[in-house]
Design a protein around this motif. Structure first.
Motif, PDB file in Angstrom:
ATOM      1  N   ILE A 387      -7.806  23.722  11.836  1.00  0.00           N
ATOM      2  CA  ILE A 387      -8.933  24.637  11.651  1.00  0.00           C
ATOM      3  C   ILE A 387      -9.983  24.002  10.742  1.00  0.00           C
ATOM      4  CG2 ILE A 387      -9.642  26.859  10.667  1.00  0.00           C
ATOM      5  CD1 ILE A 387      -6.885  27.946  11.487  1.00  0.00           C
ATOM      6  N   ILE A 388      -9.511  23.393   9.645  1.00  0.00           N
ATOM      7  CA  ILE A 388     -10.432  22.746   8.697  1.00  0.00           C
ATOM      8  C   ILE A 388     -11.191  21.612   9.385  1.00  0.00           C
ATOM      9  CG2 ILE A 388     -10.563  21.366   6.584  1.00  0.00           C
ATOM     10  CD1 ILE A 388      -8.154  22.980   5.556  1.00  0.00           C
ATOM     11  N   LEU A 389     -10.490  20.839  10.199  1.00  0.00           N
ATOM     12  CA  LEU A 389     -11.140  19.743  10.923  1.00  0.00           C
ATOM     13  C   LEU A 389     -12.190  20.278  11.890  1.00  0.00           C
ATOM     14  CD1 LEU A 389      -8.061  17.461  11.670  1.00  0.00           C
ATOM     15  CD2 LEU A 389      -9.954  16.930  10.144  1.00  0.00           C
ATOM     16  N   SER A 390     -11.916  21.410  12.505  1.00  0.00           N
ATOM     17  CA  SER A 390     -12.868  22.024  13.433  1.00  0.00           C
ATOM     18  C   SER A 390     -14.153  22.422  12.713  1.00  0.00           C
ATOM     19  CB  SER A 390     -12.251  23.254  14.106  1.00  0.00           C
ATOM     20  OG  SER A 390     -11.144  22.888  14.889  1.00  0.00           O
ATOM     21  N   ILE A 391     -13.993  22.963  11.495  1.00  0.00           N
ATOM     22  CA  ILE A 391     -15.164  23.375  10.720  1.00  0.00           C
ATOM     23  C   ILE A 391     -16.033  22.172  10.378  1.00  0.00           C
ATOM     24  CG2 ILE A 391     -15.913  24.372   8.505  1.00  0.00           C
ATOM     25  CD1 ILE A 391     -13.356  26.074   8.563  1.00  0.00           C
ATOM     26  N   GLN A 392     -15.407  21.072  10.007  1.00  0.00           N
ATOM     27  CA  GLN A 392     -16.138  19.889   9.549  1.00  0.00           C
ATOM     28  C   GLN A 392     -16.808  19.119  10.683  1.00  0.00           C
ATOM     29  OE1 GLN A 392     -17.330  18.279   7.145  1.00  0.00           O
ATOM     30  NE2 GLN A 392     -17.531  16.195   7.937  1.00  0.00           N
ATOM     31  N   LEU A 393     -16.276  19.240  11.892  1.00  0.00           N
ATOM     32  CA  LEU A 393     -16.694  18.379  12.999  1.00  0.00           C
ATOM     33  C   LEU A 393     -18.197  18.365  13.244  1.00  0.00           C
ATOM     34  CD1 LEU A 393     -15.738  16.466  15.188  1.00  0.00           C
ATOM     35  CD2 LEU A 393     -15.328  18.434  16.668  1.00  0.00           C
ATOM     36  N   SER A 394     -18.827  19.531  13.265  1.00  0.00           N
ATOM     37  CA  SER A 394     -20.264  19.584  13.560  1.00  0.00           C
ATOM     38  C   SER A 394     -21.090  18.888  12.490  1.00  0.00           C
ATOM     39  CB  SER A 394     -20.721  21.042  13.708  1.00  0.00           C
ATOM     40  OG  SER A 394     -20.463  21.761  12.526  1.00  0.00           O
ATOM     41  N   PHE A 395     -20.587  18.864  11.246  1.00  0.00           N
ATOM     42  CA  PHE A 395     -21.322  18.222  10.156  1.00  0.00           C
ATOM     43  C   PHE A 395     -21.267  16.702  10.246  1.00  0.00           C
ATOM     44  CE2 PHE A 395     -20.139  22.408   8.483  1.00  0.00           C
ATOM     45  CZ  PHE A 395     -21.386  22.871   8.096  1.00  0.00           C
ATOM     46  N   ALA A 396     -20.415  16.179  11.112  1.00  0.00           N
ATOM     47  CA  ALA A 396     -20.371  14.729  11.343  1.00  0.00           C
ATOM     48  C   ALA A 396     -21.099  14.348  12.622  1.00  0.00           C
ATOM     49  CB  ALA A 396     -18.910  14.265  11.414  1.00  0.00           C
ATOM     50  N   ILE A 397     -20.934  15.163  13.675  1.00  0.00           N
ATOM     51  CA  ILE A 397     -21.528  14.819  14.973  1.00  0.00           C
ATOM     52  C   ILE A 397     -23.052  14.950  14.947  1.00  0.00           C
ATOM     53  CG2 ILE A 397     -21.684  15.449  17.410  1.00  0.00           C
ATOM     54  CD1 ILE A 397     -18.833  16.242  17.387  1.00  0.00           C
ATOM     55  N   VAL A 398     -23.555  16.048  14.405  1.00  0.00           N
ATOM     56  CA  VAL A 398     -25.010  16.291  14.440  1.00  0.00           C
ATOM     57  C   VAL A 398     -25.802  15.171  13.753  1.00  0.00           C
ATOM     58  CG1 VAL A 398     -26.857  17.844  13.691  1.00  0.00           C
ATOM     59  CG2 VAL A 398     -24.785  18.785  14.717  1.00  0.00           C
ATOM     60  N   PRO A 399     -25.450  14.745  12.524  1.00  0.00           N
ATOM     61  CA  PRO A 399     -26.185  13.618  11.921  1.00  0.00           C
ATOM     62  C   PRO A 399     -26.083  12.340  12.750  1.00  0.00           C
ATOM     63  CG  PRO A 399     -24.914  14.756  10.243  1.00  0.00           C
ATOM     64  CD  PRO A 399     -24.473  15.305  11.572  1.00  0.00           C
ATOM     65  N   LEU A 400     -24.896  12.068  13.309  1.00  0.00           N
ATOM     66  CA  LEU A 400     -24.705  10.850  14.101  1.00  0.00           C
ATOM     67  C   LEU A 400     -25.630  10.824  15.311  1.00  0.00           C
ATOM     68  CD1 LEU A 400     -23.086   8.260  14.801  1.00  0.00           C
ATOM     69  CD2 LEU A 400     -21.496   9.742  16.057  1.00  0.00           C
ATOM     70  N   VAL A 401     -25.655  11.907  16.072  1.00  0.00           N
ATOM     71  CA  VAL A 401     -26.497  11.975  17.270  1.00  0.00           C
ATOM     72  C   VAL A 401     -27.975  11.931  16.881  1.00  0.00           C
ATOM     73  CG1 VAL A 401     -27.118  13.387  19.275  1.00  0.00           C
ATOM     74  CG2 VAL A 401     -24.732  13.216  18.575  1.00  0.00           C
ATOM     75  N   ASN A 402     -28.302  12.575  15.786  1.00  0.00           N
ATOM     76  CA  ASN A 402     -29.684  12.580  15.295  1.00  0.00           C
ATOM     77  C   ASN A 402     -30.146  11.184  14.894  1.00  0.00           C
ATOM     78  OD1 ASN A 402     -32.167  13.704  14.402  1.00  0.00           O
ATOM     79  ND2 ASN A 402     -31.389  13.732  12.306  1.00  0.00           N
ATOM     80  N   PHE A 403     -29.330  10.472  14.118  1.00  0.00           N
ATOM     81  CA  PHE A 403     -29.703   9.132  13.650  1.00  0.00           C
ATOM     82  C   PHE A 403     -29.857   8.141  14.799  1.00  0.00           C
ATOM     83  CE2 PHE A 403     -27.249  10.080   9.463  1.00  0.00           C
ATOM     84  CZ  PHE A 403     -28.324  10.831   9.005  1.00  0.00           C
ATOM     85  N   THR A 404     -28.880   8.136  15.724  1.00  0.00           N
ATOM     86  CA  THR A 404     -28.922   7.160  16.818  1.00  0.00           C
ATOM     87  C   THR A 404     -30.001   7.484  17.845  1.00  0.00           C
ATOM     88  OG1 THR A 404     -27.135   8.375  17.938  1.00  0.00           O
ATOM     89  CG2 THR A 404     -26.515   6.465  16.612  1.00  0.00           C
ATOM     90  N   GLY A 405     -30.560   8.694  17.785  1.00  0.00           N
ATOM     91  CA  GLY A 405     -31.666   9.060  18.667  1.00  0.00           C
ATOM     92  C   GLY A 405     -33.019   8.908  18.009  1.00  0.00           C
ATOM     93  N   ASP A 406     -33.047   8.374  16.779  1.00  0.00           N
ATOM     94  CA  ASP A 406     -34.280   8.207  16.016  1.00  0.00           C
ATOM     95  C   ASP A 406     -34.801   6.774  16.183  1.00  0.00           C
ATOM     96  OD1 ASP A 406     -36.275   7.911  14.093  1.00  0.00           O
ATOM     97  OD2 ASP A 406     -35.233   9.104  12.580  1.00  0.00           O
ATOM     98  N   SER A 407     -35.921   6.611  16.873  1.00  0.00           N
ATOM     99  CA  SER A 407     -36.458   5.273  17.154  1.00  0.00           C
ATOM    100  C   SER A 407     -36.883   4.543  15.886  1.00  0.00           C
ATOM    101  CB  SER A 407     -37.643   5.372  18.117  1.00  0.00           C
ATOM    102  OG  SER A 407     -38.660   6.183  17.573  1.00  0.00           O
ATOM    103  N   GLU A 408     -37.277   5.300  14.844  1.00  0.00           N
ATOM    104  CA  GLU A 408     -37.685   4.670  13.589  1.00  0.00           C
ATOM    105  C   GLU A 408     -36.499   3.991  12.908  1.00  0.00           C
ATOM    106  OE1 GLU A 408     -40.180   5.812   9.517  1.00  0.00           O
ATOM    107  OE2 GLU A 408     -39.512   7.381  10.893  1.00  0.00           O
TER     108      GLU A 408
END
Length: 447
Positions: A387-408
């Motif tokens: 359950i704890i891992l499920s809560i944390q998951l979005s806080f890792a995925i969202v920054p990752l997808v955001n950073f790798t999609g940033d052309s700058e």
């Protein structure tokens, strides 16, 4: 005075390489030999694959196979596809930006946001370590009859073993992980042969079936399999350990590194798919076929394997694979703990201190549960850790997808339109399913 934004889109300049003691320590051949280069990049993917076959995933695979036969194999297949995409983004971030995900968050977000992300990540790593301890403790009891309380204490020795191999060199850690994965593979290969599964139902199970969505219980277990597939600490880990390779830090060198690292990651995760699928297949071919559809617990599965298959080795191999899985996850989990603390806080601890802290945080609740509640308590802790891992998951995925999609930030390596859309779709699906799983577990009492 606030620092001026750098030309590559980060608030701060990164002066400390990730895992500095092993940074760029594994040589990569300069010549054009494909196989030699692939071998040089082989290793990080195996460490990542460990997170997809850890003890925390066993219960959902066992329950899925026991209740629905081979039908949920398609869910494991889809989950593995999601994992391949996200781990590709993690390794790409590490290679291109020369930052692990924790460092990237620190260099992008304000200090207070980074601090919150660090706290959440530390909690998730402790939860992950807890699942690994429980898996190892259960395996020690099954194999050697060691009481659970003593088993918890024995797992503390893992810290010394990890330190020994890291001081010998990062390739030694990768070799130990590979040996343990091979052990798991051999054990489950034996179990599959012994259980004599049906080939055509297996092939049919890989194809997505509408019946999964129609049946509320199969849908719920599917969410459990899918939602717990991507371990948040794996994204931090992969973005760091890929930098242990001594590839040229040029555009061409990074392009080459991404290519071979992605091959390594994809092949390793395919192996993880086979092992996860094997757990479900064995459960389907034994428990479901024999009518034991309520089996959802590791201990119950172990007790029933020997009488159903008629071989005492079945239980032994099952427990041995569980022990190897727990020990493997310990290696990667403690490394991730070091990466997260150093990355978010930009401070260095001696590795043995960092690993001891991580292990003690997980040992205390495991010890209390084993003393007060015994096996039932450890099973409950295993559920809580997921359950704890499920809560944390979005806080890792969202920054990752955001950073790798940033052309700058990524320059010519930025995610293309198809990859960018796919990554955000996967993120939305995983986050929503984890929230649904969390709601059902906490408020409706479904497990």
């Amino acid at each position: 005075m606030q620092k001026k934004k750098s030309s590559i889109g980060w608030r701060n300049e990164n002066k400390n390489p990730s895992l500095s003691e092993v940074f760029s320590s594994v040589s990569v051949p300069k010549q054009k030999g494909i196989w030699k280069k692939l071998f040089a990049f082989t290793g990080p993917g195996l460490l990542i694959a460990v997170g997809y076959m850890d003890p925390g995933n066993w219960a959902t695979d066992i329950a899925g196979g026991a209740q629905f036969g081979y039908m949920l194999l398609s869910v494991i297949f889809i989950s593995n596809f999601f994992a391949i995409i996200l781990q590709h983004l993690a390794l790409k971030l590490g290679i291109v930006c020369e930052r692990d995900l924790a460092q990237a968050c620190r260099d992008h977000y304000p200090a207070w946001i980074s601090f919150i992300l660090w706290i959440l990540c530390e909690i998730s790593i402790a939860a992950c370590d807890l699942a690994e301890i429980i898996g190892s403790v259960l395996a020690l009891k099954l194999l050697f009859g060691i009481p659970m309380t003593w088993g918890v204490l024995i797992t503390a020795i893992d810290v010394l073993i990890i330190l020994f191999f890291q001081y010998k060199g990062f390739r030694y850690i990768e070799s130990v992980v590979a040996a343990l994965i091979f052990t798991i593979l051999v054990c489950f290969s034996f179990e599959i042969i012994s259980s004599k599964p049906e080939i055509f139902p297996i092939l049919k199970g890989i194809i997505p079936n509408y019946e999964i969505i129609k049946d509320s219980h199969s849908f719920y277990i599917s969410i459990g399999i899918l939602g717990a597939t991507v371990m948040p600490h794996n994204l931090y880990l992969h973005s760091s350990i890929i930098q242990t390779r001594d590839y040229p830090r040029t555009t061409e060198g990074k392009k080459m590194a991404i290519k071979y690292a992605t091959i390594d990651s994809t092949l390793s995760l395919s192996l993880a798919f086979f092992i996860n699928a094997a757990i479900l297949i064995i459960s389907a071919a034994t428990f479901h076929k024999a009518g034991y559809t309520e089996v959802a617990d590791i201990m119950d599965a172990h007790k029933l394997l020997t009488p159903i298959l008629g071989s005492s080795l079945s239980g032994v191999f099952f427990a041995l694979a569980l022990l190897a899985s727990g020990q493997n996850s310990t290696l990667t989990g403690t490394l991730a703990g070091q990466i997260v603390m150093e990355g978010f806080l930009n401070i260095k601890f001696k590795p043995w201190i960092r690993r001891l802290i991580t292990r003690l945080i997980a040992i205390v609740p495991a010890m209390i549960a084993s003393i007060v509640y015994g096996e039932k308590g450890t099973t409950e802790l295993l559920i809580i850790s997921q359950i704890i891992l499920s809560i944390q998951l979005s806080f890792a995925i969202v920054p990752l997808v955001n950073f790798t999609g940033d052309s700058e930030k990524m320059g010519p390596f930025v995610n293309g339109p198809i990859l960018k859309i796919s990554a955000w779709l996967i993120t939305i699906i995983i986050v929503l399913l984890n929230l649904f799983l969390l709601y059902n577990t906490l408020f409706l009492g479904r497990r």
